[in-house]
Design a protein around this motif. Structure first.
Motif, PDB file in Angstrom:
ATOM      1  N   GLU A   1     -10.887   4.938 -19.645  1.00 43.42           N
ATOM      2  CA  GLU A   1     -12.315   4.758 -19.935  1.00 43.42           C
ATOM      3  C   GLU A   1     -13.183   5.825 -19.286  1.00 43.42           C
ATOM      4  OE1 GLU A   1     -13.107   0.708 -18.642  1.00 43.42           O
ATOM      5  OE2 GLU A   1     -12.881   0.041 -20.715  1.00 43.42           O
ATOM      6  N   ASN A   2     -12.554   6.666 -18.433  1.00 41.31           N
ATOM      7  CA  ASN A   2     -13.379   7.615 -17.687  1.00 41.31           C
ATOM      8  C   ASN A   2     -13.044   9.070 -17.985  1.00 41.31           C
ATOM      9  OD1 ASN A   2     -10.934   7.591 -16.453  1.00 41.31           O
ATOM     10  ND2 ASN A   2     -11.642   6.815 -14.477  1.00 41.31           N
ATOM     11  N   TYR A   3     -12.416   9.307 -19.141  1.00 43.67           N
ATOM     12  CA  TYR A   3     -12.192  10.696 -19.534  1.00 43.67           C
ATOM     13  C   TYR A   3     -13.324  11.100 -20.464  1.00 43.67           C
ATOM     14  CZ  TYR A   3     -10.013  15.004 -20.823  1.00 43.67           C
ATOM     15  OH  TYR A   3      -9.779  16.349 -21.005  1.00 43.67           O
TER      16      TYR A   3
ATOM     17  N   GLY B   1      -0.861  -5.275  -4.586  1.00 47.24           N
ATOM     18  CA  GLY B   1      -1.712  -4.105  -4.348  1.00 47.24           C
ATOM     19  C   GLY B   1      -3.181  -4.483  -4.401  1.00 47.24           C
ATOM     20  N   GLY B   2      -4.016  -3.589  -3.860  1.00 48.52           N
ATOM     21  CA  GLY B   2      -5.446  -3.890  -3.837  1.00 48.52           C
ATOM     22  C   GLY B   2      -6.298  -2.708  -4.270  1.00 48.52           C
ATOM     23  N   GLY B   3      -5.648  -1.710  -4.922  1.00 47.26           N
ATOM     24  CA  GLY B   3      -6.375  -0.518  -5.374  1.00 47.26           C
ATOM     25  C   GLY B   3      -6.796  -0.641  -6.838  1.00 47.26           C
TER      26      GLY B   3
ATOM     27  N   ILE C   1       4.138  -4.280  -9.437  1.00 46.67           N
ATOM     28  CA  ILE C   1       3.862  -3.598  -8.167  1.00 46.67           C
ATOM     29  C   ILE C   1       3.019  -2.342  -8.416  1.00 46.67           C
ATOM     30  CG2 ILE C   1       4.954  -2.463  -6.167  1.00 46.67           C
ATOM     31  CD1 ILE C   1       7.446  -4.328  -6.844  1.00 46.67           C
ATOM     32  N   PHE C   2       1.823  -2.310  -7.795  1.00 50.22           N
ATOM     33  CA  PHE C   2       0.926  -1.142  -7.929  1.00 50.22           C
ATOM     34  C   PHE C   2       0.395  -0.788  -6.547  1.00 50.22           C
ATOM     35  CE2 PHE C   2       0.510  -3.689 -11.839  1.00 50.22           C
ATOM     36  CZ  PHE C   2       1.126  -2.811 -12.711  1.00 50.22           C
ATOM     37  N   ILE C   3       1.223  -0.131  -5.759  1.00 51.38           N
ATOM     38  CA  ILE C   3       0.838   0.144  -4.361  1.00 51.38           C
ATOM     39  C   ILE C   3       0.760   1.649  -4.093  1.00 51.38           C
ATOM     40  CG2 ILE C   3       1.691  -2.068  -3.478  1.00 51.38           C
ATOM     41  CD1 ILE C   3       4.196  -0.461  -2.495  1.00 51.38           C
ATOM     42  N   GLY C   4       0.377   2.395  -5.094  1.00 54.48           N
ATOM     43  CA  GLY C   4       0.234   3.836  -4.908  1.00 54.48           C
ATOM     44  C   GLY C   4       1.432   4.600  -5.458  1.00 54.48           C
ATOM     45  N   HIS C   5       1.480   5.864  -5.138  1.00 52.97           N
ATOM     46  CA  HIS C   5       2.470   6.752  -5.744  1.00 52.97           C
ATOM     47  C   HIS C   5       3.126   7.680  -4.728  1.00 52.97           C
ATOM     48  CE1 HIS C   5      -0.228   5.539  -8.975  1.00 52.97           C
ATOM     49  NE2 HIS C   5       0.886   5.503  -9.659  1.00 52.97           N
ATOM     50  N   GLU C   6       4.289   8.194  -5.117  1.00 50.59           N
ATOM     51  CA  GLU C   6       4.996   9.206  -4.319  1.00 50.59           C
ATOM     52  C   GLU C   6       5.133  10.460  -5.176  1.00 50.59           C
ATOM     53  OE1 GLU C   6       5.953   8.646  -1.287  1.00 50.59           O
ATOM     54  OE2 GLU C   6       6.210   6.478  -1.097  1.00 50.59           O
TER      55      GLU C   6
ATOM     56  N   ARG D   1      -6.608  12.416  -8.346  1.00 50.71           N
ATOM     57  CA  ARG D   1      -5.641  11.810  -9.264  1.00 50.71           C
ATOM     58  C   ARG D   1      -6.250  11.244 -10.536  1.00 50.71           C
ATOM     59  NH1 ARG D   1      -4.224   8.014  -4.477  1.00 50.71           N
ATOM     60  NH2 ARG D   1      -2.020   8.412  -4.131  1.00 50.71           N
ATOM     61  N   GLN D   2      -7.174  11.962 -11.123  1.00 47.69           N
ATOM     62  CA  GLN D   2      -7.789  11.513 -12.362  1.00 47.69           C
ATOM     63  C   GLN D   2      -7.313  12.398 -13.511  1.00 47.69           C
ATOM     64  OE1 GLN D   2     -10.135   8.744 -12.292  1.00 47.69           O
ATOM     65  NE2 GLN D   2      -9.003   8.724 -10.382  1.00 47.69           N
ATOM     66  N   VAL D   3      -7.366  11.870 -14.723  1.00 50.19           N
ATOM     67  CA  VAL D   3      -7.016  12.705 -15.875  1.00 50.19           C
ATOM     68  C   VAL D   3      -7.938  13.923 -15.892  1.00 50.19           C
ATOM     69  CG1 VAL D   3      -6.866  12.806 -18.389  1.00 50.19           C
ATOM     70  CG2 VAL D   3      -6.146  10.745 -17.189  1.00 50.19           C
TER      71      VAL D   3
HETATM   72  P1  NAP Z   1      -4.178   3.345  -3.981  1.00 50.17           P
HETATM   73  O1  NAP Z   1      -5.622   3.565  -4.259  1.00 50.17           O
HETATM   74  O2  NAP Z   1      -3.483   4.192  -2.992  1.00 50.17           O
HETATM   75  O3  NAP Z   1      -4.016   1.816  -3.594  1.00 50.17           O
HETATM   76  C1  NAP Z   1      -2.768   1.310  -3.224  1.00 50.17           C
HETATM   77  C2  NAP Z   1      -2.946  -0.148  -2.828  1.00 50.17           C
HETATM   78  O4  NAP Z   1      -1.670  -0.674  -2.494  1.00 50.17           O
HETATM   79  C3  NAP Z   1      -3.845  -0.324  -1.616  1.00 50.17           C
HETATM   80  O5  NAP Z   1      -4.648  -1.467  -1.779  1.00 50.17           O
HETATM   81  C4  NAP Z   1      -2.843  -0.500  -0.476  1.00 50.17           C
HETATM   82  O6  NAP Z   1      -3.304  -1.353   0.525  1.00 50.17           O
HETATM   83  C5  NAP Z   1      -1.681  -1.160  -1.156  1.00 50.17           C
HETATM   84  N1  NAP Z   1      -0.399  -0.826  -0.543  1.00 50.17           N
HETATM   85  C6  NAP Z   1       0.104   0.400  -0.246  1.00 50.17           C
HETATM   86  N2  NAP Z   1       1.337   0.311   0.282  1.00 50.17           N
HETATM   87  C7  NAP Z   1       1.621  -1.006   0.333  1.00 50.17           C
HETATM   88  C8  NAP Z   1       2.746  -1.744   0.777  1.00 50.17           C
HETATM   89  N3  NAP Z   1       3.842  -1.135   1.253  1.00 50.17           N
HETATM   90  N4  NAP Z   1       2.699  -3.089   0.693  1.00 50.17           N
HETATM   91  C9  NAP Z   1       1.606  -3.702   0.181  1.00 50.17           C
HETATM   92  N5  NAP Z   1       0.517  -3.077  -0.263  1.00 50.17           N
HETATM   93  C10 NAP Z   1       0.519  -1.737  -0.186  1.00 50.17           C
HETATM   94  O7  NAP Z   1      -3.299   3.494  -5.335  1.00 50.17           O
HETATM   95  P2  NAP Z   1      -3.676   3.190  -6.871  1.00 50.17           P
HETATM   96  O8  NAP Z   1      -4.370   1.901  -7.011  1.00 50.17           O
HETATM   97  O9  NAP Z   1      -2.420   3.411  -7.620  1.00 50.17           O
HETATM   98  O10 NAP Z   1      -4.695   4.342  -7.223  1.00 50.17           O
HETATM   99  C11 NAP Z   1      -4.308   5.712  -7.077  1.00 50.17           C
HETATM  100  C12 NAP Z   1      -5.469   6.610  -7.461  1.00 50.17           C
HETATM  101  O11 NAP Z   1      -5.718   6.523  -8.869  1.00 50.17           O
HETATM  102  C13 NAP Z   1      -6.763   6.253  -6.770  1.00 50.17           C
HETATM  103  O12 NAP Z   1      -7.455   7.427  -6.476  1.00 50.17           O
HETATM  104  C14 NAP Z   1      -7.511   5.454  -7.794  1.00 50.17           C
HETATM  105  O13 NAP Z   1      -8.904   5.519  -7.652  1.00 50.17           O
HETATM  106  C15 NAP Z   1      -7.039   6.139  -9.093  1.00 50.17           C
HETATM  107  N6  NAP Z   1      -7.120   5.193 -10.225  1.00 50.17           N
HETATM  108  C16 NAP Z   1      -8.310   5.104 -10.869  1.00 50.17           C
HETATM  109  C17 NAP Z   1      -8.445   4.203 -11.916  1.00 50.17           C
HETATM  110  C18 NAP Z   1      -9.779   4.113 -12.589  1.00 50.17           C
HETATM  111  O14 NAP Z   1     -10.673   4.858 -12.212  1.00 50.17           O
HETATM  112  N7  NAP Z   1      -9.961   3.252 -13.538  1.00 50.17           N
HETATM  113  C19 NAP Z   1      -7.369   3.395 -12.311  1.00 50.17           C
HETATM  114  C20 NAP Z   1      -6.166   3.496 -11.617  1.00 50.17           C
HETATM  115  C21 NAP Z   1      -6.056   4.390 -10.564  1.00 50.17           C
HETATM  116  P3  NAP Z   1      -4.504  -0.904   1.522  1.00 50.17           P
HETATM  117  O15 NAP Z   1      -5.754  -1.028   0.707  1.00 50.17           O
HETATM  118  O16 NAP Z   1      -4.407  -1.886   2.623  1.00 50.17           O
HETATM  119  O17 NAP Z   1      -4.177   0.495   1.938  1.00 50.17           O
END
Ligand code: NAP
Length: 320
Positions: free
Chosen positions: A48-50, A151-153, A237-242, A284-286
């Motif tokens: 939605e944000n491209y 996850g909470g992101g 599971i959505f807890i970030g990326h490697e 990390r945005q498109v």
């Molecule tokens: P993120 O922002 O890094 O969030 C990861 C979440 O997982 C955090 O809430 C973190 O907790 C939690 N977490 C990490 N390791 C964990 C573990 N081992 N056990 C339990 N919880 C864990 O990753 P993301 O949500 O994938 O987003 C990545 C990037 O893409 C961000 O910059 C985001 O803004 C962007 N994105 C944007 C959109 C959009 O604009 N619509 C959509 C998707 C992604 P803590 O909060 O406690 O650290």
């Protein structure tokens, strides 16, 4: 061995944009697509944000348009993944997972990142049997079921909201009592009747039932240390990326696993550029990946032209 002027590793928005620009510069790029055309964008349900898409656009549609656009100007695609790279020799040596070897004068690395794993018991064995890292791919299998999202992101909330289309109930398990996600997604999630939250809690184990699919998770409240088993039919599971950096380890300078680039998207190795999430742990945005892919391609084109001019001059001097 196949000799290439430009090899682009990966086919996310950064890679496909780098392909478009190098193709238009008549460099005839070869793209090693990787495991998923379009990378993470390719499996995102809705973007939605491209800019340019006021109604939003499906990730698969957007990357297919990018792929076709780059192809129109001469990009070639190979549907394999890079497994080995040697940047100590010139031309550079590359090998893919079907055993094809390449020599490349220049490389743009856009191999992106993959979902981070929780690393708990049951996770690996039950992936595909109730454990998933992609709502768009697997949501349909959870029609009418009760699932948890970890996850909470932004990803957790966006995917959690998407999954309410299929699931009966979506519980979001977060290790803190405050979300990392942006305000718009938080508001949507809080307003969604199918979504509830389990705060200050981590998953310690994913447990299968007799059918071999997920039946429950063992949870622990990090504040009280209370441990309990919680029934669920799916764990997303959505807890970030490697960063997908394996072929380059020990060869390219990195920080926390992300390739370091300068403002021209150059790595520490002359002729090797990087763009997108492999070098960007922040945005990390498109849209940012597209910009970085553009910059990498333009820098590469300038570098290659300068090098070719230098070599032509040397040849001329020898001939005189
Ligand atoms: P993120 O922002 O890094 O969030 C990861 C979440 O997982 C955090 O809430 C973190 O907790 C939690 N977490 C990490 N390791 C964990 C573990 N081992 N056990 C339990 N919880 C864990 O990753 P993301 O949500 O994938 O987003 C990545 C990037 O893409 C961000 O910059 C985001 O803004 C962007 N994105 C944007 C959109 C959009 O604009 N619509 C959509 C998707 C992604 P803590 O909060 O406690 O650290």
């Amino acid at each position: 061995m196949q000799r290439e002027k430009v090899v682009i590793v990966g086919s996310g928005p950064a890679g496909l944009t780098a392909a478009l620009y190098t193709a238009r510069a008549q460099l005839n790029p070869l793209v090693l697509v990787g495991p998923q055309l379009g990378g993470q964008a390719g499996i995102t349900h809705e973007i939605e944000n491209y800019p340019g898409f006021p109604e939003g656009v499906g990730g698969a549609e957007l990357v297919e348009r990018m792929r076709a656009q780059a192809e129109r100007f001469g990009t070639r695609y190979v549907y394999s993944s890079l497994v080995e790279a040697d940047f100590s020799q010139r031309p550079f040596y590359l090998k893919d997972d079907v055993g094809q070897e390449y020599l490349a004068d220049s490389v743009i690395i856009t191999s992106g990142a993959s979902p981070r794993k929780l690393g708990v018991k049951g996770e690996e064995e039950l992936t595909g049997y109730g454990v998933s890292y992609c709502g768009t791919c697997d949501g349909f299998f959870f029609r009418g079921k009760d699932i948890v999202v970890v996850g909470g992101g932004d990803s957790a909330l966006e995917e959690g909201i998407f999954l309410t289309r299929f699931a009966n109930k979506v519980e979001i398990i977060h290790r803190r009592d405050e979300l990392r996600a942006g305000a718009i997604l938080q508001k949507r999630a809080f307003e969604n009747e199918k979504i509830s939250f389990i705060w200050n809690t981590v998953v310690e184990e994913i447990i299968a039932g007799e059918s071999g699919t997920v039946e429950k998770v063992r949870l622990r409240n990090v504040k009280t240390n209370e441990v309990w088993e919680h029934p669920t039919q799916g764990v997303f599971i959505f807890i970030g990326h490697e960063p997908n950096n394996h072929p380059y380890l020990g060869q390219i300078t990195m920080e926390d696993g992300y390739i370091i680039t300068d403002q021209y998207m150059r790595t520490n190795i002359e002729g090797v550029f990087a763009a997108g999430e492999i070098q960007d742990p922040i945005y990390r945005q498109v849209a940012t990946s597209v910009g970085q892919g553009t910059a990498a391609a333009m820098s590469l084109e300038r570098w290659l032209s300068a090098k070719e001019a230098e070599e032509a001059e040397k040849t001329e001097q020898v001939e005189q």
